[in-house]
Design an enzyme around this catalytic site. Structure first.
Site, short mmCIF file in Angstrom:
data_model
loop_
_atom_site.label_atom_id
_atom_site.label_comp_id
_atom_site.label_asym_id
_atom_site.label_seq_id
_atom_site.Cartn_x
_atom_site.Cartn_y
_atom_site.Cartn_z
N TRP A 106 55.46 58.93 69.63
CA TRP A 106 56.82 58.91 69.12
C TRP A 106 57.22 60.24 68.52
O TRP A 106 58.38 60.67 68.63
CB TRP A 106 56.99 57.77 68.12
CG TRP A 106 56.74 56.44 68.77
CD1 TRP A 106 55.70 55.59 68.54
CD2 TRP A 106 57.52 55.84 69.81
NE1 TRP A 106 55.79 54.50 69.37
CE2 TRP A 106 56.90 54.62 70.16
CE3 TRP A 106 58.69 56.21 70.48
CZ2 TRP A 106 57.40 53.76 71.14
CZ3 TRP A 106 59.19 55.37 71.47
CH2 TRP A 106 58.55 54.16 71.78
N ASP A 176 60.28 59.72 60.09
CA ASP A 176 60.42 58.49 60.86
C ASP A 176 59.42 57.51 60.28
O ASP A 176 58.21 57.65 60.47
CB ASP A 176 60.14 58.77 62.33
CG ASP A 176 60.14 57.51 63.19
OD1 ASP A 176 60.38 56.40 62.64
OD2 ASP A 176 59.89 57.62 64.40
N LYS A 200 59.96 46.03 62.61
CA LYS A 200 58.54 45.93 62.28
C LYS A 200 58.35 45.38 60.86
O LYS A 200 57.61 44.42 60.67
CB LYS A 200 57.85 47.28 62.44
CG LYS A 200 58.00 47.83 63.87
CD LYS A 200 57.40 49.20 64.02
CE LYS A 200 57.76 49.84 65.35
NZ LYS A 200 57.22 49.15 66.52
#
Length: 365
Positions: A106, A176, A200
């Site tokens: 990511w 992030d 999440k």
């Protein structure tokens, strides 16, 4: 909830487990929200009933994360993937550079997207080590010319996490935190911006939380399309267009649930205990299970491991499914196995997984 849910252990990496009591509350109010005769999904986002939910969610997130009034709290859409582009569109001019810490897939995607708008610089990377660890703080190379420094706090695919998050060293620090927000205490004041997909630890998919320092937003470019400007959403309290109202409602319930768990400190304690159960089973297997992450970089959210052969990995996943475990196959890009132990994954589910790991190793080792 039904009997089947009581016998299902959800270790999916995202969308992931939601607290059962939250889902029960959603079910209770799904058709008629608070006696208004409508589902909250049917209500105007301009109406007072929804706005009260919206504003309470912001207040609860501020309380849980100790977010000062120096920061905006935004509810956006598009997930972290849109933030990969929206961030450089606003803050990375073509004649500027930004620093990126590469710790997994990511962070690679974030850096790649930024290159479309300006120059990027790799401030530290463990790619050549197959991302088995995050860089040490001493390995980070700072450059005062950076418009910002970007870090991914937790790496879902490789199962690594920054135990101590880096400093900005005078450069605006962007994080992030999609896969570990609200899982442990974080000093928000060290960051110019934090962003996270909700699916999440915060709620259902479809909501992205952005926490942005107000003075940092003043430096944003003005030639960005209206919907992709942070300023647009800050000025309108994230109500410029129709937000994902149902997702924000569920997120608000998750935040209230988090407060009942003892807040971030209580969740952090629980998460450490849950992860320890599984890591201990891996470490005590005499090499039958091999953790991917170096011990000092182990994630408390995503536990990645391999078995002696691909055939045994398939057998393990097959048995896990038969016994009600979901989501234990590793990401398709790396294989192996992965257990995601986010906030809402119950302690009992991790005990059950520990027992499964021990039994499978005993019978197949």
């Amino acid at each position: 909830m039904g009997d089947q849910r009581a016998h299902t252990f959800n270790f999916n990496a995202g969308p992931s487990a939601l607290p059962t009591e939250v889902l029960e509350e959603v079910r209770e109010h799904l058709v008629d929200f608070q006696g208004h005769g409508l589902s909250i999904m049917e209500m105007s986002h301009r109406g007072k009933v929804y706005e009260d939910v919206h504003d309470q969610a912001i207040r609860d997130l501020r309380e849980l994360m100790q977010i000062s009034d120096d920061y905006e709290v935004l509810f956006l859409q598009g997930g972290a993937s849109l933030q990969f582009a929206m961030l450089p569109m606003n803050f990375l001019a073509k004649d500027r550079q930004a620093g990126y810490l590469l710790t997994g897939s990511w962070s690679e995607k974030a850096e790649e997207e930024a290159r479309r708008f300006g120059k990027t610089r790799i401030a530290a990377s463990t790619r050549e080590e197959n991302y088995q660890r995050v860089p040490t703080l001493q390995e980070i190379v700072y450059d005062e010319a950076d418009a910002y420094l970007h870090v991914t706090s937790n790496n879902t695919i490789y199962g690594t996490q920054w135990a101590t998050l880096p400093e900005g060293n005078g450069t605006p620090l962007i994080a992030d935190m999609s896969s570990d927000i609200l899982s442990r205490p974080v000093d928000v004041s060290k960051f110019a911006m934090i962003y996270a997909g909700a699916q999440k630890n915060l709620g259902p998919s479809g909501v992205t939380v952005v926490i942005a320092r107000k003075d940092f937003l003043l430096h944003a470019a003005q030639d960005v399309p209206t919907m992709l400007r942070y300023e647009t959403h800050a000025k309108s309290r994230s109500l410029y267009n129709t937000p994902p109202t149902f997702g924000i409602y569920v997120l608000s319930l998750v935040l209230q649930w988090a407060k009942r768990q003892g807040g971030v400190d209580g969740l952090a304690h629980s998460n450490s205990e849950k992860a320890a159960l599984i890591y201990d089973a891996i470490d005590q297997s005499e090499g039958f299970y091999r953790g991917h992450a170096a011990k000092e970089s182990r994630s408390l959210m995503n536990i990645t491991f391999r078995l002696p052969t691909p055939e045994l990995e398939k057998a393990f996943v097959a048995r896990s499914v038969q016994e009600g475990f979901l989501g234990l196959a590793g990401h398709r890009s790396v294989g192996g196995c992965r257990a995601s132990t986010y906030n809402a994954v119950p302690h009992a589910a991790c005990v059950a997984l520990r027992d499964l790991l021990r039994d499978f190793a005993q019978k197949n080792g």
